[in-house]
Design a protein around this motif. Structure first.
Motif, PDB file in Angstrom:
ATOM      1  N   PHE A   1       9.065  -0.017   4.206  1.00 27.21           N
ATOM      2  CA  PHE A   1       9.324   0.260   2.503  1.00 27.21           C
ATOM      3  C   PHE A   1      10.208   1.371   2.301  1.00 27.21           C
ATOM      4  N   ALA A   2      10.699   1.544   1.074  1.00 29.54           N
ATOM      5  CA  ALA A   2      11.584   2.484   0.982  1.00 29.54           C
ATOM      6  C   ALA A   2      11.581   2.976  -0.296  1.00 29.54           C
ATOM      7  N   LEU A   3      12.139   4.328  -0.394  1.00 31.89           N
ATOM      8  CA  LEU A   3      12.308   5.077  -1.780  1.00 31.89           C
ATOM      9  C   LEU A   3      13.794   5.274  -1.827  1.00 31.89           C
TER      10      LEU A   3
ATOM     11  N   ASP B   1       4.810   3.331   7.918  1.00 29.59           N
ATOM     12  CA  ASP B   1       3.412   3.630   7.720  1.00 29.59           C
ATOM     13  C   ASP B   1       2.906   4.252   6.570  1.00 29.59           C
ATOM     14  N   SER B   2       2.055   3.961   5.709  1.00 30.21           N
ATOM     15  CA  SER B   2       1.721   4.375   4.642  1.00 30.21           C
ATOM     16  C   SER B   2       0.629   5.502   4.591  1.00 30.21           C
ATOM     17  N   LYS B   3       0.029   5.544   5.999  1.00 27.12           N
ATOM     18  CA  LYS B   3      -1.090   6.607   6.134  1.00 27.12           C
ATOM     19  C   LYS B   3      -0.499   7.867   6.604  1.00 27.12           C
TER      20      LYS B   3
ATOM     21  N   ARG C   1      14.066   4.300  -7.246  1.00 27.17           N
ATOM     22  CA  ARG C   1      13.434   2.833  -7.154  1.00 27.17           C
ATOM     23  C   ARG C   1      12.741   2.735  -5.820  1.00 27.17           C
ATOM     24  N   LEU C   2      11.916   2.066  -5.773  1.00 26.86           N
ATOM     25  CA  LEU C   2      10.968   1.505  -4.579  1.00 26.86           C
ATOM     26  C   LEU C   2      11.290  -0.036  -4.270  1.00 26.86           C
TER      27      LEU C   2
ATOM     28  N   ALA D   1       0.848  -1.321  -0.152  1.00 31.98           N
ATOM     29  CA  ALA D   1       0.005  -0.018  -0.020  1.00 31.98           C
ATOM     30  C   ALA D   1       0.772   1.303   0.162  1.00 31.98           C
ATOM     31  N   GLY D   2       2.049   1.325   0.833  1.00 31.17           N
ATOM     32  CA  GLY D   2       2.877   2.342   1.089  1.00 31.17           C
ATOM     33  C   GLY D   2       3.550   2.612  -0.636  1.00 31.17           C
ATOM     34  N   LEU D   3       4.129   1.451  -1.001  1.00 33.70           N
ATOM     35  CA  LEU D   3       4.758   1.467  -2.425  1.00 33.70           C
ATOM     36  C   LEU D   3       3.761   1.950  -3.383  1.00 33.70           C
TER      37      LEU D   3
END
Length: 136
Positions: free
Chosen positions: A80-82, A114-116, A71-72, A26-28
């Motif tokens: 998750f990361a950028l 946290d994607s939110k 990149r993701l 979801a975050g990606l």
């Protein structure tokens, strides 16, 4: 999988996103949308190419060559990361502005849990900087 905006042009990239664990996926997907949104709103960037590099979704500016690859991915420690190219100043410049706002891995990555809670305004600045890196 949540419907991606814009739709995936490359089935291999779509499959890679489908393979990411929730809630990282979801975050990606939110970061992906922010990358396309920022590219569309930034003069001189042109069309993005979404592909896989090192097994990770990657975003390039082949039409204008204005930017450095973004990149993701999902780091070993979770979340998750950028990622940006570690031999550029993209992340160090961003870190100088927002040192305490994010978790960093050197000049290579920004980590998220946290994607939110993604601060879209600040991240647009990072993404714009990567997409226009060679225009300086």
């Amino acid at each position: 999988m949540k419907k991606a905006k814009p739709p995936f042009a490359d089935p291999d990239v779509e499959a890679r996103f489908a393979s990411f664990p929730e809630p990282a996926r979801a975050g990606l997907l939110k970061l992906r949308g922010l990358i396309f949104e920022t590219a569309g709103a930034t003069p001189g960037v042109g069309a993005l190419q979404e592909t896989l590099k090192w097994g990770q979704p990657a975003y390039l500016t082949p039409e204008t060559k204005s930017g450095s690859t973004i990149r993701l991915g999902v780091p070993r420690q979770g979340g998750f990361a950028l990622y940006t190219h570690c031999q550029t100043t993209i992340l160090s410049d961003f870190r100088s502005l927002f040192a305490d706002d994010f978790v960093y891995e050197g000049n290579r990555a920004v980590y998220f849990k946290d994607s939110k809670a993604l601060p879209a305004g600040k991240l647009r600045l990072l993404i714009r900087s990567a997409l226009t890196y060679h225009m300086k």
